[in-house]
Design an enzyme around this catalytic site. Structure first.
Site, PDB file in Angstrom:
ATOM      1  N   TYR A  53      65.339  49.446  71.145  1.00 36.62           N
ATOM      2  CA  TYR A  53      64.873  50.952  71.530  1.00 36.62           C
ATOM      3  C   TYR A  53      65.804  51.708  72.083  1.00 36.62           C
ATOM      4  O   TYR A  53      66.801  51.329  72.642  1.00 36.62           O
ATOM      5  CB  TYR A  53      62.819  50.648  72.303  1.00 36.62           C
ATOM      6  CG  TYR A  53      61.968  50.380  71.645  1.00 36.62           C
ATOM      7  CD1 TYR A  53      61.728  49.715  70.534  1.00 36.62           C
ATOM      8  CD2 TYR A  53      61.212  49.497  72.361  1.00 36.62           C
ATOM      9  CE1 TYR A  53      61.415  49.347  69.674  1.00 36.62           C
ATOM     10  CE2 TYR A  53      60.162  49.159  72.320  1.00 36.62           C
ATOM     11  CZ  TYR A  53      59.486  49.001  71.058  1.00 36.62           C
ATOM     12  OH  TYR A  53      58.986  48.420  70.272  1.00 36.62           O
ATOM     13  N   GLY A 220      42.197  61.958  67.107  1.00 37.73           N
ATOM     14  CA  GLY A 220      41.683  63.597  66.794  1.00 37.73           C
ATOM     15  C   GLY A 220      42.519  64.527  66.176  1.00 37.73           C
ATOM     16  O   GLY A 220      42.412  65.803  66.562  1.00 37.73           O
TER      17      GLY A 220
END
Length: 323
Positions: A53, A220
């Site tokens: 990462y 959403g």
């Protein structure tokens, strides 16, 4: 915050796992430190990272950010169950990636240095290495355990038969073996229900789902699209178009239930047998607080049934594809 054991172990972890992949590439160090402090305030004690990462030339940067946070003291390290991973190449020279005994030894020392700690609570294999025998992998992990450098071992992105092979080899060596499996799992992507989840349950592994909102598509996305807040692009846009009808029905159901779509997606995962803690990877404090809301969402049998109608799952193998 709710807590549970990691699989069959006695290790207690929070029902939400703080993912740190955005720390460095998208979230500045000071903001990342505030997110981690807030996670502790919310009761989240389970943090996940990986040696790669930071990505590209900055591989290892995320572990360094966490290490700098640990170094501030105040019980930060002691209150954290830190999980990291190895497998990806950390350099261009041979033996700087994968799961050879040599790389395992080098990778753990490098991660310990970046994390500024003397041990890793959960050391995870980021991918299966088909070129390295399990006898070699387990011998290396046994040495690290005996040295106190790691406590538990986990896998990530393993198939069900990989879990079985790993565990049977560990059993023959009288070694605990895997304690967890980290897999892609969400309402849109339920293929782990075929064999990975049953294998994890059988061997007592805790399942740690990554991408619980499927890259934001379960958060959403259509409403945000209408509001001009966000528009999917690339592979996300292709997936959205493929599943637009399902996602629209899902967002309508979330509104009917009175919850945000992302809260419903996380609450659904938390309701699944065998799931220990979904990984939430906030870029901001607001996103962390939003994820924490899911703990207050309870989905009744009717809501769970409707979610299955929108996003059909899988029965335990082999029934789902045999008869």
């Amino acid at each position: 915050m709710e807590f549970t054991h990691l699989g069959r172990t006695g290790l207690t972890v929070s029902r939400l796992c703080l993912g740190t992949m955005n720390f460095g590439p998208h979230t500045e160090e000071a903001d990342a430190h505030r997110i981690m402090d807030t996670a502790h305030e919310l009761g989240i004690n389970f943090f996940d990272t990986a040696n790669v990462y930071g990505w590209g030339e900055n591989k290892g940067r995320t572990e360094e950010i966490i290490g700098n946070w640990f170094a501030q003291g105040g019980g930060r390290r002691e209150r954290t169950v830190i999980a990291t991973k190895l497998y990806g190449d950390m350099g261009e020279w041979p033996n700087e990636g994968r799961l050879s005994a040599l790389n395992i030894r080098r990778a753990v020392d490098a991660s310990l240095k970046r994390l500024r700690t003397d041990h890793i609570d959960l050391y995870q294999m980021h991918h299966v290495d088909r070129a390295t025998p399990w006898e070699e992998i387990w011998q290396a992990m046994e040495v690290l355990t005996a040295q106190g450098k790691i406590i538990y071992v986990g896998s990530s992105n393993f198939a069900g038969w990989h879990i079985a092979r790993a565990q049977e080899t560990a059993r023959a060596r009288n070694f605990l073996g895997l304690s967890s499996e980290q897999s892609l799992y969400n309402l849109l992507e339920r293929s782990v229900e075929l064999e990975v989840l049953p294998a994890a349950r059988h061997y007592g592994l805790g399942l740690i789902p990554w991408s619980p909102l499927h890259g934001g598509l379960l958060g959403g996305v259509l409403r945000k699209e209408r509001e001009g807040v966000r528009r999917a692009s690339g592979r996300s846009a292709e997936t959205l178009e493929k599943h637009r009808g399902q996602i629209a029905a899902y967002e309508d159901l979330a509104a009917e239930l009175g919850h945000e779509p992302g809260d419903v997606a996380l609450a659904w995962l938390l309701s699944r047998e065998g799931v220990t803690a979904p990984i939430v990877g906030p870029r901001t404090l607001d996103q962390l607080h939003a994820a924490n809301r899911a703990l207050d969402v309870t989905l009744d049998a009717k809501a769970l049934e409707r979610l299955d109608e929108i996003f059909p799952g899988h029965r335990t193998a082999p029934e789902d594809y045999a008869w």
